[in-house]
Design a protein around this motif. Structure first.
Motif, short mmCIF file in Angstrom:
data_model
loop_
_atom_site.label_atom_id
_atom_site.label_comp_id
_atom_site.label_asym_id
_atom_site.label_seq_id
_atom_site.Cartn_x
_atom_site.Cartn_y
_atom_site.Cartn_z
N ASN A 7 0.26 -1.33 -0.06
CA ASN A 7 -0.31 -0.35 -0.45
C ASN A 7 0.79 1.38 -0.01
O ASN A 7 0.60 2.38 1.00
CB ASN A 7 -1.06 -0.34 1.21
CG ASN A 7 -0.29 -0.43 2.70
OD1 ASN A 7 0.55 -0.51 2.96
ND2 ASN A 7 -0.68 1.18 3.63
N LYS A 264 -13.74 -1.78 -4.48
CA LYS A 264 -12.86 -2.05 -4.03
C LYS A 264 -13.10 -3.20 -2.37
O LYS A 264 -14.04 -3.28 -2.28
CB LYS A 264 -12.56 -0.54 -2.77
CG LYS A 264 -11.00 -0.31 -1.97
CD LYS A 264 -11.15 0.84 -1.67
CE LYS A 264 -11.76 0.72 -0.18
NZ LYS A 264 -11.55 2.51 0.02
N SER A 283 -8.23 -2.44 -0.30
CA SER A 283 -7.86 -1.28 -0.77
C SER A 283 -7.41 -1.48 -1.94
O SER A 283 -7.41 -0.59 -2.74
CB SER A 283 -6.96 -1.16 -0.03
OG SER A 283 -7.89 0.15 1.27
N VAL A 326 -3.49 -1.25 -4.21
CA VAL A 326 -3.02 -0.41 -3.28
C VAL A 326 -1.84 0.20 -3.44
O VAL A 326 -1.77 1.09 -2.88
CB VAL A 326 -3.25 -1.18 -2.15
CG1 VAL A 326 -2.95 -1.96 -1.45
CG2 VAL A 326 -3.93 0.37 -0.78
N LYS A 548 -6.88 5.41 4.53
CA LYS A 548 -7.54 4.90 3.91
C LYS A 548 -7.84 3.30 4.39
O LYS A 548 -9.18 2.71 4.11
CB LYS A 548 -6.35 3.95 2.28
CG LYS A 548 -6.04 4.55 1.84
CD LYS A 548 -5.68 4.46 0.07
CE LYS A 548 -5.72 5.27 -0.88
NZ LYS A 548 -6.45 5.83 -1.97
#
Length: 713
Positions: A7, A264, A283, A326, A548
């Protein structure tokens, strides 16, 4: 390549609007031929929802002009959050409704919401029809050498003042799509047909929108103001919710939601097919779905229920997902994930144990690791009197006894990715580590406070204990970890947890159901787990992006607060040794290749967050992509060289081989020799290994030599 941090994210996806979720959000001030209207059942349902929110929701908000104004803004945000469909004139026409939505909704009058929805529907149809019709000429006229940019988020920008501004915005949006496809080496002759098909599909779905679509987005724009977990479930949504709760669905084991035009991933079901496969991450954004080896279906802009139907399938069948990871810096980055559908079985959700042999201060220790993926209990078997019914506490109790019999020097409870489950099990599990006492306080909307925990004194494990958490440790996990921390019973290690400290219930409505937040969890210290979660004693670098992932990332999340604490025993003076534990941990991290790698990735993530626009110059965009790949390769090779591994020429090298290399060296720094390192369990990664070192650093506070004899009455 070690999959520490997928991420490393910057919001480079173009946020059009929630076309698929909102599905038809057009409005009808100049009425169209297909105006959507509300019905009497929806009016009754709206009145019922307002009544239940006022009487039962934890926050006890008044549905007044102030809330009406917020409702108005949130509704527009849900329909057109990126301000790319409505015109400024539309917004000015809606403005008289700002302080009237409370009065109209209290009477069951949904007309303002449907007027706005129909206007949005109209704007969608106009825009999408124009794109489909004019796309070939539009793309043919594009100059990819011009130095112009597209803003990635327009939520703080004004709506277009006129058609010229709106057309220019959409020209840039489509140009960015074309650049992305060119960089992805899509054949030139396939780009226009692909985009036409994508926008035509969106247009088809918009035309299929119905009154229930409008009602759901309108009502949930209001319920979300109370908190993000309170929402209206339509009859269809209720059915899907009940299927998901039963865990009986054959599919990939992922919870999905819509975000703008994307689907998502919210979380993965532990031990589900996607979790076992190992590539799909929270994510990630799903942009395409393929059945077996068939052609991918583009799902950008598709309704969530339609995407779910594509992903679901018969056990044993194969589905491919095309995702924007992500970790992607731009939406140009795609990866394909192959998953075999299966049913998530209760036994695969069960707690499991293993032993970590680890060298610490030139001495070999054995640590017991208990991985708890969820707080589960087979209520049906328990009610039937089955003496062997499964539950988290019963399973952990057996594992704990076996580890103690093996002579381990301490226990690590691994709660990473544990999203919660049975409150009863969280309380009973805590009872395996304390003699007696409360575990949690629950404050109801009525202001009444209930306490739960271990009511009678009984035997318990008294030895060294560490609890490993991360950002996806939520709800029941936070109750357990918080109780262990408050009792000073063990060291909490990892990253700040999710912060889900509220309790919801389902109640029937005229049609559908209302999921409503009625209570809030509090620790015995009096601190809420809501919003803040559990803060570890010794912190690891945060793998998941807090912006997030987590309760604090959700709009209108209830705040952290405190109530009166409960008097409770404190077993060990753990706070006294925390500074020393942190100092030793940081000293190890200065030379640990895996933690240096993680910190380097997090630094890149911070840099990428500063990106607010994307170049539409193809050469500039390609250079950005090469730069991103170059940084990632440099960071990975820095780690590999430090671990004595061969550097990679590129990042296309088989990741499974790279991950195996990383795991081989995960605990090399703790071993007395290379041969010792080769004997380490390859499944135990650097975060668990470092947790083991932290636990061993804390041994003096427990004043025991071995765990084998540390249960007592």
């Amino acid at each position: 390549m070690i999959n520490f941090c997928r991420n490393v994210v910057v919001k480079c996806a173009i946020n059009f609007c929630a076309v698929f979720l909102v599905a038809t959000t057009a409005l009808a001030i100049p009425s169209t031929d297909a105006t959507i209207a509300f019905n009497s059942e929806q009016s009754k349902t709206a009145i019922d929802i307002i009544s239940k929110l006022g009487n039962r929701h934890y926050s006890s908000q008044s549905f007044d002009d102030q809330l009406s104004s917020s409702f108005f803004d949130n509704y527009l945000k849900r329909l057109d959050g990126n301000k790319s469909f409505f015109m400024q004139a539309d917004i000015e026409a809606f403005e008289p409704y700002r302080y009237r939505l409370d009065n109209t909704l209290l009477k069951g009058d949904l007309e303002p919401g449907y007027i706005i929805f129909n206007r949005y529907q109209q704007r969608l149809i106009e825009r999408l029809s124009g794109i489909v019709e004019n796309l070939p000429e539009m793309v043919a006229s594009m100059d990819f050498t011009l130095d112009e940019e597209l803003e990635l988020e327009r939520k703080d920008d004004p709506w277009p003042l006129n058609t010229e501004q709106a057309d220019n915005l959409w020209r840039k949006i489509i140009k960015s799509r074309v650049v992305s496809l060119r960089i992805a080496e899509k054949p030139e002759e396939e780009i226009v047909p692909l985009l036409q098909k994508r926008y035509q599909n969106q247009l088809n779905r918009v035309m299929q929108s119905n009154s229930e679509d409008a009602f759901q987005v309108y009502i949930n724009s209001m319920t979300a103001l109370y908190d993000p977990h309170t929402n209206y479930l339509s009859p269809t949504t209720s059915e899907n919710f009940n299927i998901n709760m039963s865990l009986s669905l054959e599919g990939i084991g992922a919870v999905l939601q819509t975000e703008d035009e994307f689907t998502k991933v919210v979380r993965l079901v532990h031990s589900g097919p996607a979790d076992k496969e190992g590539q799909l991450q929270p994510s990630d954004k799903i942009v395409g779905v393929a059945q077996g080896d068939n052609e991918f279906t583009d799902v950008i802009g598709m309704r969530l229920d339609e995407v779910v139907q594509l992903i679901r399938g018969k056990k044993g069948s194969r589905v491919q997902l095309q995702v924007i990871p992500v970790s992607a810096k731009t939406e140009d980055e795609h990866s394909v994930i192959d998953i075999i559908r299966d049913t998530v079985k209760l036994e695969e959700q069960s707690a499991k144990s293993e032993i970590l042999e680890i060298y610490h201060d030139e001495q070999l220790f054995k640590l017991g690791i208990i991985d708890i993926p969820a707080f589960y209990i087979d209520f049906e078997a328990m009610r039937k009197g089955d003496p062997n019914y499964k539950s988290t506490t019963r399973d952990v109790s057996k594992l704990l006894k076996d580890l103690i019999a093996d002579g381990v020097d301490g226990i690590i409870i691994d709660l990473r990715e544990n999203g919660g489950g049975s409150l009863q099990e969280a309380n009973q599990l805590t009872g395996l580590f304390i003699e007696q006492g409360p575990t949690v306080q629950i404050r109801h909307s009525s202001k009444q406070i209930y306490r739960d925990g271990k009511r009678t004194s009984s035997s318990y494990y008294t030895g060294p204990l560490a609890v490993l958490i991360n950002r996806l440790s939520a709800s029941a996990s936070e109750i357990f970890a918080g109780a262990i921390q408050d009792y000073q019973r063990g060291v909490i290690v990892g990253t700040q947890s999710f912060g889900k400290g509220t309790v919801q219930s389902l109640t029937a409505l005229e049609q559908g159901q209302l999921k409503i937040t009625e209570s809030k969890f509090y620790r015995i210290s009096g601190e809420s787990t809501q919003h803040r979660g559990v803060v570890p004693d010794v912190a690891f670098p945060a793998i998941y992006d807090k912006q997030k992932v987590g309760e604090s990332s959700l709009d209108n999340a209830l705040a952290w607060d405190t109530i009166n604490p409960i008097r409770h025993r404190k077993y060990f003076d753990i706070p006294a040794v925390i500074p020393a534990l942190i100092a030793k941990h940081e000293q190890r991290m200065e030379t640990d290749p895996d933690f240096i790698f993680l910190k380097d990735q997090l630094q890149v993530m911070e840099e990428n967050r500063k990106i607010t626009s994307l170049s539409l110059n193809e050469e500039t965009r390609r250079a950005l992509q090469l730069s991103i790949e170059g940084k990632a390769l440099a960071i990975e090779n820095k780690r590999r060289i430090a671990k004595g591994l061969e550097p990679l020429d590129d990042l296309e090298t088989d990741e499974s081989e790279s991950a195996a290399d990383a795991n081989t060296a995960d605990t090399a720094d703790t071993a007395a020799s290379a041969s010792d390192a080769e004997d380490e369990d390859k499944e135990i990664g650097p975060l668990l290994t470092e947790t083991g070192h932290i636990l061993l650093d804390s041994l003096t506070v427990y004043q025991v030599d071995k765990v084998a004899a540390t249960t007592k009455r």
